[in-house]
Design a protein around this motif. Structure first.
Motif, PDB file in Angstrom:
ATOM      1  N   ILE A  25      -5.325 -10.611  10.590  1.00 35.65           N
ATOM      2  CA  ILE A  25      -5.003  -8.649  10.199  1.00 35.65           C
ATOM      3  C   ILE A  25      -3.736  -9.268  10.165  1.00 35.65           C
ATOM      4  CG2 ILE A  25      -5.666  -6.874  10.618  1.00 35.65           C
ATOM      5  CD1 ILE A  25      -8.512  -8.187  11.809  1.00 35.65           C
ATOM      6  N   ASP A  26      -2.797  -9.112  11.491  1.00 37.60           N
ATOM      7  CA  ASP A  26      -1.585  -8.782  10.896  1.00 37.60           C
ATOM      8  C   ASP A  26      -0.627  -9.048  10.106  1.00 37.60           C
ATOM      9  OD1 ASP A  26      -1.460  -7.630  14.214  1.00 37.60           O
ATOM     10  OD2 ASP A  26      -0.278  -9.446  14.658  1.00 37.60           O
ATOM     11  N   TYR A  62      -2.185 -10.051   7.466  1.00 41.44           N
ATOM     12  CA  TYR A  62      -2.952  -9.452   6.671  1.00 41.44           C
ATOM     13  C   TYR A  62      -1.944  -7.772   5.636  1.00 41.44           C
ATOM     14  CZ  TYR A  62      -6.270  -7.146   2.795  1.00 41.44           C
ATOM     15  OH  TYR A  62      -6.241  -6.254   2.224  1.00 41.44           O
ATOM     16  N   VAL A  63      -2.090  -7.425   7.110  1.00 40.16           N
ATOM     17  CA  VAL A  63      -1.435  -6.008   6.835  1.00 40.16           C
ATOM     18  C   VAL A  63      -0.141  -5.518   5.904  1.00 40.16           C
ATOM     19  CG1 VAL A  63      -0.586  -3.929   8.475  1.00 40.16           C
ATOM     20  CG2 VAL A  63      -3.276  -4.343   8.656  1.00 40.16           C
ATOM     21  N   LEU A  65      -0.696  -6.083   2.828  1.00 41.71           N
ATOM     22  CA  LEU A  65      -0.895  -5.001   2.444  1.00 41.71           C
ATOM     23  C   LEU A  65       0.400  -3.884   2.351  1.00 41.71           C
ATOM     24  CD1 LEU A  65      -3.546  -4.090   1.614  1.00 41.71           C
ATOM     25  CD2 LEU A  65      -3.962  -3.585   3.924  1.00 41.71           C
ATOM     26  N   LYS A  66       1.152  -4.310   3.100  1.00 41.82           N
ATOM     27  CA  LYS A  66       2.234  -2.275   2.990  1.00 41.82           C
ATOM     28  C   LYS A  66       3.202  -3.133   1.818  1.00 41.82           C
ATOM     29  CE  LYS A  66       2.669  -1.445   8.259  1.00 41.82           C
ATOM     30  NZ  LYS A  66       3.207  -1.989   9.715  1.00 41.82           N
ATOM     31  N   MET A  80       0.648  -1.291  -0.425  1.00 36.20           N
ATOM     32  CA  MET A  80       0.368  -0.058   0.107  1.00 36.20           C
ATOM     33  C   MET A  80       1.216   1.042   0.382  1.00 36.20           C
ATOM     34  SD  MET A  80      -3.067   1.493   2.940  1.00 36.20           S
ATOM     35  CE  MET A  80      -4.337   0.181   2.577  1.00 36.20           C
ATOM     36  N   ASP A  81       0.666   1.987  -1.312  1.00 31.43           N
ATOM     37  CA  ASP A  81       1.529   3.249  -1.248  1.00 31.43           C
ATOM     38  C   ASP A  81       0.192   4.417  -0.901  1.00 31.43           C
ATOM     39  OD1 ASP A  81       3.381   2.031  -1.686  1.00 31.43           O
ATOM     40  OD2 ASP A  81       1.887   1.753  -4.095  1.00 31.43           O
ATOM     41  N   ARG A 141      -7.928 -14.458  13.938  1.00 30.77           N
ATOM     42  CA  ARG A 141      -8.652 -13.931  13.597  1.00 30.77           C
ATOM     43  C   ARG A 141      -6.846 -11.902  13.262  1.00 30.77           C
ATOM     44  NH1 ARG A 141     -13.923 -14.678  14.123  1.00 30.77           N
ATOM     45  NH2 ARG A 141     -13.901 -12.360  15.291  1.00 30.77           N
ATOM     46  N   LEU A 142      -7.790 -11.758  14.588  1.00 32.58           N
ATOM     47  CA  LEU A 142      -6.601 -11.484  14.781  1.00 32.58           C
ATOM     48  C   LEU A 142      -5.547 -11.292  14.370  1.00 32.58           C
ATOM     49  CD1 LEU A 142      -7.676  -9.824  18.586  1.00 32.58           C
ATOM     50  CD2 LEU A 142      -7.838  -8.467  16.067  1.00 32.58           C
ATOM     51  N   THR A 164       2.188  -4.905  -1.022  1.00 31.50           N
ATOM     52  CA  THR A 164       1.598  -4.756  -2.426  1.00 31.50           C
ATOM     53  C   THR A 164       1.656  -3.502  -2.899  1.00 31.50           C
ATOM     54  OG1 THR A 164       0.827  -7.014  -1.559  1.00 31.50           O
ATOM     55  CG2 THR A 164      -0.561  -6.049  -3.234  1.00 31.50           C
ATOM     56  N   PRO A 165       1.396  -3.280  -3.852  1.00 37.19           N
ATOM     57  CA  PRO A 165       0.421  -2.030  -4.927  1.00 37.19           C
ATOM     58  C   PRO A 165      -0.678  -1.382  -4.421  1.00 37.19           C
ATOM     59  CG  PRO A 165       2.468  -3.141  -6.490  1.00 37.19           C
ATOM     60  CD  PRO A 165       2.251  -4.139  -5.110  1.00 37.19           C
ATOM     61  N   ASN A 166      -1.081  -0.437  -4.365  1.00 35.27           N
ATOM     62  CA  ASN A 166      -2.644  -0.259  -4.954  1.00 35.27           C
ATOM     63  C   ASN A 166      -3.382  -0.939  -5.850  1.00 35.27           C
ATOM     64  OD1 ASN A 166      -1.608   1.487  -2.127  1.00 35.27           O
ATOM     65  ND2 ASN A 166      -1.755   2.339  -3.656  1.00 35.27           N
ATOM     66  N   LEU A 203      -7.699  -3.222  15.252  1.00 36.35           N
ATOM     67  CA  LEU A 203      -6.421  -3.229  14.917  1.00 36.35           C
ATOM     68  C   LEU A 203      -5.320  -3.397  13.089  1.00 36.35           C
ATOM     69  CD1 LEU A 203      -3.794  -5.093  15.496  1.00 36.35           C
ATOM     70  CD2 LEU A 203      -5.149  -7.042  14.418  1.00 36.35           C
ATOM     71  N   TRP A 253      -3.527  -4.430  -4.390  1.00 35.58           N
ATOM     72  CA  TRP A 253      -4.402  -5.285  -3.690  1.00 35.58           C
ATOM     73  C   TRP A 253      -5.893  -4.764  -3.404  1.00 35.58           C
ATOM     74  CZ3 TRP A 253      -7.056  -1.408  -0.714  1.00 35.58           C
ATOM     75  CH2 TRP A 253      -6.212  -0.170  -0.450  1.00 35.58           C
TER      76      TRP A 253
END
Lengths: 199, 51
Positions: free
Chosen positions: B26-27, B29-30, B33-34, A1-2, B22-23, B36-38, A166, B41
């Protein structure tokens, strides 16, 4: 995410927009012509990548005169309808002025809808004043500051809300104003939830 | 067939465990996400949301 993060603005480009994004952009673009608003709902975590959808987008709108509300109503009624009432006079006086929310959906649909409400608390007023600008591709949205949004999600306290908190915290923890964030964690009495689930 | 006996304590424990898992998801997944290009995702997210 950018993304580019500054104190007053987060810019995110090249997002492939979902129908929920398009719905939110379209409604808020129309609303902004008439009133200041801020998005406060779970949509904020969806905007930043959470993989879930939502039935409604919660929006706090600065209090308007009836004339201004009626002009907004007339402006959107070609595309949207109010689920609670088809009479702007009733919608304004019996709902908004009585601290109840209105719901607007695209004509002939029910979901998604916008939960449209005026500020009721000092926290609502603060959120409107301190709203954060989001540049989403070529569009503009305004959301609640993350320093409040994340603790408030913890305050709401359902599993879904804690998951949203979170998600946002993990993405933005390096960027947010930590003294403000900690102030809201303390004022909303969410220290224990923060220590248990977000740390 | 009669309905089974339900151990509510066991179910509560399982519910809590599911939430913790699940938490953790999420860790992870984030973290994905960080990096991975917009475009990428958000295209995946759109498929889920627009279903």
């Amino acid at each position: 995410m950018d993304f580019n993060y500054s104190e007053n603005c987060i810019s995110i480009q090249d997002k492939v927009l979902s129908k929920l994004d398009q719905f939110t952009i379209d409604f808020t673009e129309k609303l902004e012509k008439f009133s200041k608003y801020v998005i406060v709902s779970g949509y904020i975590s969806i905007l930043f990548g959470r993989n879930r959808t939502s039935e409604d987008i919660d929006i706090i709108v600065e209090k308007q005169s009836f004339q201004n509300f009626k002009s907004f109503w007339n402006y959107i009624e070609k595309d949207y309808e109010c689920i609670n009432s088809n009479d702007p006079n009733e919608a304004y006086h019996n709902y908004l002025m009585e601290e109840s929310a209105l719901r607007f959906a695209r004509k002939s649909s029910f979901i998604p809808n916008v939960e449209f409400k005026y500020p009721k608390t000092s926290l609502d007023e603060w959120t409107l004043v301190k709203r954060k600008k989001i540049v989403l591709n070529q569009y503009i949205l305004y959301i609640s500051p993350l320093e409040l949004q994340i603790p408030f999600k913890l305050f709401l306290g359902s599993e879904k809300d804690i998951e949203d908190a979170l998600h946002l915290y993990k993405i933005f923890q390096k960027y947010i104003n930590h003294s403000l964030f900690e102030e809201f964690i303390r004022k909303l009495n969410t220290e224990e939830l923060f220590n248990t689930y977000l740390k | 067939m009669s309905t089974p006996n339900i151990d509510l304590e066991e179910l509560e424990k399982q519910k809590k465990q599911n939430f913790i898992e699940r938490l953790h998801f999420i860790d992870m997944y984030v973290e994905w996400l960080k990096k991975t290009p917009n475009k990428e995702w958000s295209a995946q997210q759109k498929k889920i949301i627009d279903k």
